[in-house]
Scaffold this active site. Structure first.
Site, PDB file in Angstrom:
ATOM      1  CE  LYS A   1      -1.442  -7.540  -9.647  1.00 26.37           C
ATOM      2  NZ  LYS A   1      -0.139  -6.860  -9.379  1.00 26.37           N
TER       3      LYS A   1
ATOM      4  CB  SER B   1      -1.853   4.819  -6.243  1.00 29.17           C
ATOM      5  OG  SER B   1      -2.052   4.130  -7.447  1.00 29.17           O
TER       6      SER B   1
ATOM      7  CG  PHE C   1       5.478  -1.038  -2.971  1.00 31.47           C
ATOM      8  CD1 PHE C   1       6.465  -0.860  -2.003  1.00 31.47           C
ATOM      9  CD2 PHE C   1       4.820   0.087  -3.446  1.00 31.47           C
ATOM     10  CE1 PHE C   1       6.787   0.415  -1.533  1.00 31.47           C
ATOM     11  CE2 PHE C   1       5.127   1.354  -2.983  1.00 31.47           C
ATOM     12  CZ  PHE C   1       6.113   1.510  -2.019  1.00 31.47           C
TER      13      PHE C   1
ATOM     14  CD  GLU D   1       3.544  -4.749 -10.728  1.00 34.07           C
ATOM     15  OE1 GLU D   1       2.812  -4.958  -9.731  1.00 34.07           O
ATOM     16  OE2 GLU D   1       3.245  -3.955 -11.646  1.00 34.07           O
TER      17      GLU D   1
ATOM     18  CD  GLU E   1      -0.009   8.280  -1.147  1.00 36.02           C
ATOM     19  OE1 GLU E   1      -0.396   7.890  -2.259  1.00 36.02           O
ATOM     20  OE2 GLU E   1      -0.218   7.648  -0.092  1.00 36.02           O
TER      21      GLU E   1
ATOM     22  CB  CYS F   1      -1.660   4.038   3.221  1.00 33.96           C
ATOM     23  SG  CYS F   1      -2.311   2.957   4.481  1.00 33.96           S
TER      24      CYS F   1
END
Ligand code: NAD
Length: 499
Positions: free
Chosen positions: A173, A226, A149, A176, A384, A281
């Protein structure tokens, strides 16, 4: 309520699985759209179109393919404001940050315009009498990417630009949580002249991901997200015989040496620790000042800067430092970890708990936090957090600071702030982390270098973008040919020079 779609064979296609996810407006906490969650049948439709479209695209000369990307860059620039607005509304990042997200993707598209050069292959003339040998890079066929995301424009472009430049079809993909910009990118690519079926968007969750993993036509999977999911996708994808590269989570340390310019180090930590609400990240989540005096000076510089941070919605303009985090669950997770830090004995120097923004009380805003005296056994150090939380771990010496970063399971990015060239050089050489900054807090390599961490931040051999992308999205074929000039008089083959 807006119902989003998939983008299959050049059409916006409604979901047929009957399953949907809420797309939130993180500023207000309201549901702003519903995104369909694809099942295997929907994925298979996309794969069939990709398979039909790819051979002609793969046979198109690389320069023509590059021209489509060139036009796509123009369209990205034309629609930059619109894309950034949609991105900010779904993700929560500020407009300048959203534009940066698009820009860093765009730069990889620009780099991929050089595909004709990158795909030239190799040639050995006269490897033997009358024998020539050449290697060519051929597309894989149907490829797929699963994206997170936090960079809904940049990371899809990092994948589909090289995939398409190399002559593949690509099925995306996206996350969402913010699927609108990826859908817009697919439309723009088609407007740029990309034939239908070559860039498709299949929205979904684990079910769609599993459909991709077990689909026998899909040749490769790129994943960013992740670490636990990266590990799952890498293991499953490889077991299905696919080429897979997965990029996972991070815990990036910034070492501050006693000789560092402390104002510069503090400014860097503000941008790298709290920018985009820490949802990068490559965010710095651990500051490691060397020596107590350095630590005290650094904290003294950081506190007023953190207290001045403006947290707000992107609609408040350019002076907003960061916006809300992406979902209520993300916010709750950050709050839980902050509480664990307090409970486990870290000192909460700036306490962002209970932060609330007038008019946006139901939004997912999180106040900035600064911890001091964090130790490696604490959950806030090991995990994290992906929020506006900076942990300070005090190190007694440079060697201790180096060891700390080296012992952490993640190895995405790191930085050192110092005025000493020897220390900086030693750090860059010895550290077991993929991307290193010297007086640069977020050392994200530019498009023509490659991006990738080490240790649990990556699963696979090749990095993203740069020359590695052309390797990942092609297969090498090597041809050995012999022509009659290699024949001796009398028609006998002359092998000697090959032996
Ligand atoms: P995530 O792992 O939750 O989701 C990533 C993708 O995986 C999404 O498309 C999601 O739909 C899918 N997914 C989620 N759960 C799944 C499951 N159980 N099975 C199969 N697929 C699943 O990650 P996120 O929250 O979207 O993104 C944040 C994470 O991404 C952070 O850990 C961050 O460090 C990482 N990240 C890494 C890099 C990098 O280059 N190393 C870059 C950006 C983000």
């Amino acid at each position: 309520m807006q119902e989003l779609t998939h983008y299959i064979n050049g059409e916006h296609v409604k979901g047929t699985s009957g399953r949907f996810a809420d797309v939130m407006n993180p500023h207000t906490g309201e549901v702003q759209a519903k995104v369909p969650l694809a099942n295997n049948a929907e994925l298979e439709q996309a794969v069939a179109h990709a398979q039909a479209a790819q051979p002609a695209w793969g046979a198109t000369n690389p320069q023509r393919r590059a021209r489509v990307l060139m036009k796509f860059v123009d369209l990205l620039n034309r629609d930059m404001d619109k894309l950034a607005e949609v991105l900010s509304r779904e993700h929560g990042k500020t407009v300048p940050d959203a534009k940066g997200d698009i820009q860093r993707g765009l730069e990889v598209v620009e780099y991929c315009i050089g595909a004709p050069q990158m795909l030239k292959g190799e040639y050995t003339d006269s490897a033997g009498p009358g024998i020539d040998m050449y290697s060519m890079r051929q597309p894989l066929g149907v490829t797929a990417g699963i994206t997170p995301f936090n960079f809904p424009a940049m990371i899809p472009m990092w994948m589909f630009a090289p995939a398409l430049a190399c002559g593949n079809a690509f099925i995306l993909k996206p996350s969402e949580r913010d699927p609108s910009v990826p859908l817009m990118l697919a439309e723009l690519a088609e407007e740029a002249g990309l034939p239908k079926g070559l860039l498709q968007v299949v929205n979904g969750d684990k079910e769609a991901v599993d459909a991709i993993l077990y689909n026998q036509t899909i040749q490769s999977i790129g994943f960013v997200g992740s670490t636990p999911i990266a590990e799952y996708i890498y293991g499953t994808g490889c077991s299905q015989g696919k080429r897979v590269q997965c990029f996972g989570g991070a815990k990036n340390h910034m070492i501050v040496m006693p000789d560092a310019d402390m104002d510069q180090a503090a400014d860097a930590l503000i941008g790298a620790g709290y920018g985009a609400a820490g949802e990068r990240c490559m965010a710095i989540s651990v500051a490691v000042p060397v020596g107590d005096e350095t630590a005290d000076r650094l904290i003294e510089k950081l506190v007023p800067r953190i207290e001045k941070l403006k947290v707000g919605p992107y609609t408040d303009g350019d002076d907003v430092d960061y916006g809300p985090v992406v979902t209520a669950a993300a916010k709750a997770n950050i709050e839980r970890l902050v509480q664990s830090g307090v409970d486990q004995g870290a000192k909460l120097v700036v306490d962002g708990r209970g932060f609330s923004l007038q008019g946006y009380e139901d939004g997912f805003f999180v106040g900035p936090h600064l911890f001091d005296h964090v130790t490696p056994d604490m959950d806030i150090y090991k995990t994290e957090i992906f929020g506006p939380v900076l942990s300070t771990v005090r190190a007694g010496s440079y060697e201790e600071a180096l060891k700390l970063a080296m012992d952490h399971e993640y190895g995405n990015g790191t930085a050192i702030f110092t005025r000493d060239g020897d220390t900086a050089r030693d750090f860059a050489n010895r550290i077991n982390i993929g991307m290193v900054g010297i007086n640069v807090p977020i050392p994200v390599p530019l498009a023509y270098h490659t991006f990738g961490g080490w240790k649990k931040s990556v699963f696979g051999d090749l990095n993203q973008h740069g020359p590695d992308a052309f390797k990942f999205y092609t297969r090498t074929k090597t041809v050995t040919s012999r022509w009659p000039s290699g024949l001796k008089e009398g028609g006998e083959f002359h092998f000697k020079a090959m032996d």
